[in-house]
Design a protein around this motif. Structure first.
Motif, PDB file in Angstrom:
ATOM      1  N   UNK A  77      -5.854  -4.747  12.172  1.00  0.00           N
ATOM      2  CA  UNK A  77      -6.617  -4.510  10.944  1.00  0.00           C
ATOM      3  C   UNK A  77      -6.237  -3.160  10.330  1.00  0.00           C
ATOM      4  N   UNK A  78      -6.086  -2.144  11.173  1.00  0.00           N
ATOM      5  CA  UNK A  78      -5.708  -0.815  10.676  1.00  0.00           C
ATOM      6  C   UNK A  78      -4.318  -0.848  10.053  1.00  0.00           C
ATOM      7  N   UNK A  79      -3.403  -1.559  10.675  1.00  0.00           N
ATOM      8  CA  UNK A  79      -2.044  -1.635  10.132  1.00  0.00           C
ATOM      9  C   UNK A  79      -1.998  -2.431   8.839  1.00  0.00           C
ATOM     10  N   UNK A  80      -2.839  -3.435   8.709  1.00  0.00           N
ATOM     11  CA  UNK A  80      -2.889  -4.192   7.446  1.00  0.00           C
ATOM     12  C   UNK A  80      -3.416  -3.311   6.310  1.00  0.00           C
ATOM     13  N   UNK A  81      -4.335  -2.417   6.632  1.00  0.00           N
ATOM     14  CA  UNK A  81      -4.960  -1.575   5.605  1.00  0.00           C
ATOM     15  C   UNK A  81      -4.103  -0.371   5.237  1.00  0.00           C
ATOM     16  N   UNK A  82      -3.155  -0.006   6.075  1.00  0.00           N
ATOM     17  CA  UNK A  82      -2.347   1.197   5.833  1.00  0.00           C
ATOM     18  C   UNK A  82      -1.315   0.967   4.745  1.00  0.00           C
ATOM     19  N   UNK A  83      -1.239   1.929   3.838  1.00  0.00           N
ATOM     20  CA  UNK A  83      -0.190   1.923   2.810  1.00  0.00           C
ATOM     21  C   UNK A  83       0.428   3.320   2.813  1.00  0.00           C
ATOM     22  N   UNK A  84       1.708   3.421   3.146  1.00  0.00           N
ATOM     23  CA  UNK A  84       2.322   4.747   3.205  1.00  0.00           C
ATOM     24  C   UNK A  84       2.356   5.401   1.835  1.00  0.00           C
ATOM     25  N   UNK A  85       2.292   6.730   1.800  1.00  0.00           N
ATOM     26  CA  UNK A  85       2.359   7.422   0.514  1.00  0.00           C
ATOM     27  C   UNK A  85       3.703   7.175  -0.152  1.00  0.00           C
ATOM     28  N   UNK A  86       3.674   7.077  -1.462  1.00  0.00           N
ATOM     29  CA  UNK A  86       4.899   6.869  -2.225  1.00  0.00           C
ATOM     30  C   UNK A  86       5.589   8.215  -2.390  1.00  0.00           C
ATOM     31  N   UNK A  87       6.880   8.240  -2.102  1.00  0.00           N
ATOM     32  CA  UNK A  87       7.639   9.486  -2.210  1.00  0.00           C
ATOM     33  C   UNK A  87       7.582  10.018  -3.637  1.00  0.00           C
ATOM     34  N   UNK A  88       7.236  11.280  -3.774  1.00  0.00           N
ATOM     35  CA  UNK A  88       7.182  11.908  -5.083  1.00  0.00           C
ATOM     36  C   UNK A  88       5.867  11.691  -5.816  1.00  0.00           C
ATOM     37  N   UNK A  89       4.984  10.858  -5.274  1.00  0.00           N
ATOM     38  CA  UNK A  89       3.687  10.621  -5.918  1.00  0.00           C
ATOM     39  C   UNK A  89       2.752  11.792  -5.620  1.00  0.00           C
ATOM     40  N   UNK A  90       1.867  12.128  -6.542  1.00  0.00           N
ATOM     41  CA  UNK A  90       0.936  13.230  -6.293  1.00  0.00           C
ATOM     42  C   UNK A  90      -0.078  12.849  -5.214  1.00  0.00           C
ATOM     43  N   UNK A  91      -0.664  13.828  -4.543  1.00  0.00           N
ATOM     44  CA  UNK A  91      -1.691  13.555  -3.549  1.00  0.00           C
ATOM     45  C   UNK A  91      -2.874  12.811  -4.175  1.00  0.00           C
ATOM     46  N   UNK A  92      -3.617  12.109  -3.366  1.00  0.00           N
ATOM     47  CA  UNK A  92      -4.760  11.334  -3.846  1.00  0.00           C
ATOM     48  C   UNK A  92      -5.720  12.218  -4.636  1.00  0.00           C
ATOM     49  N   UNK A  93      -6.192  11.717  -5.742  1.00  0.00           N
ATOM     50  CA  UNK A  93      -7.157  12.434  -6.567  1.00  0.00           C
ATOM     51  C   UNK A  93      -6.551  13.354  -7.610  1.00  0.00           C
ATOM     52  N   UNK A  94      -5.227  13.509  -7.605  1.00  0.00           N
ATOM     53  CA  UNK A  94      -4.565  14.378  -8.575  1.00  0.00           C
ATOM     54  C   UNK A  94      -3.594  13.574  -9.424  1.00  0.00           C
ATOM     55  N   UNK A  95      -3.338  14.082 -10.615  1.00  0.00           N
ATOM     56  CA  UNK A  95      -2.348  13.466 -11.494  1.00  0.00           C
ATOM     57  C   UNK A  95      -1.368  14.545 -11.944  1.00  0.00           C
TER      58      UNK A  95
END
Length: 87
Positions: free
Chosen positions: A37-55
């Protein structure tokens, strides 16, 4: 007699082992189900994408706007209030 299912994963992290065991007890799931279940829910961060909550705005990262827009008049008023408090 040979195994029909050779799938196996060995994790040597004490934290992972303890956490999976605790979650399995809390949820009534097996350790395998918790890991799957944990592995199904995991999505690796996209390279070059800003950290969560920032634009990204140009070269800087900012929090997205929330609420009403801030006008130049609002900023000037707030600055005047701050300047008057110091006097």
């Amino acid at each position: 007699m040979a195994r029909t299912n050779e799938a196996q994963l060995n994790i040597r992290s004490r934290f992972a082992r303890d956490r999976v065991t605790a979650l399995a007890r809390q949820t009534g799931m097996t350790a395998t189900q918790v890991v799957e279940e944990a592995l199904r829910a995991y999505a690796p961060p996209v390279e070059g994408a800003p950290p969560a909550g920032l634009v990204r705005r140009g070269r800087i990262l900012v929090m997205p706007a929330s609420g009403r827009p801030v006008t130049v008049a609002d900023v000037e008023e707030t600055l005047d209030e701050i300047r008057n408090e110091r006097c």
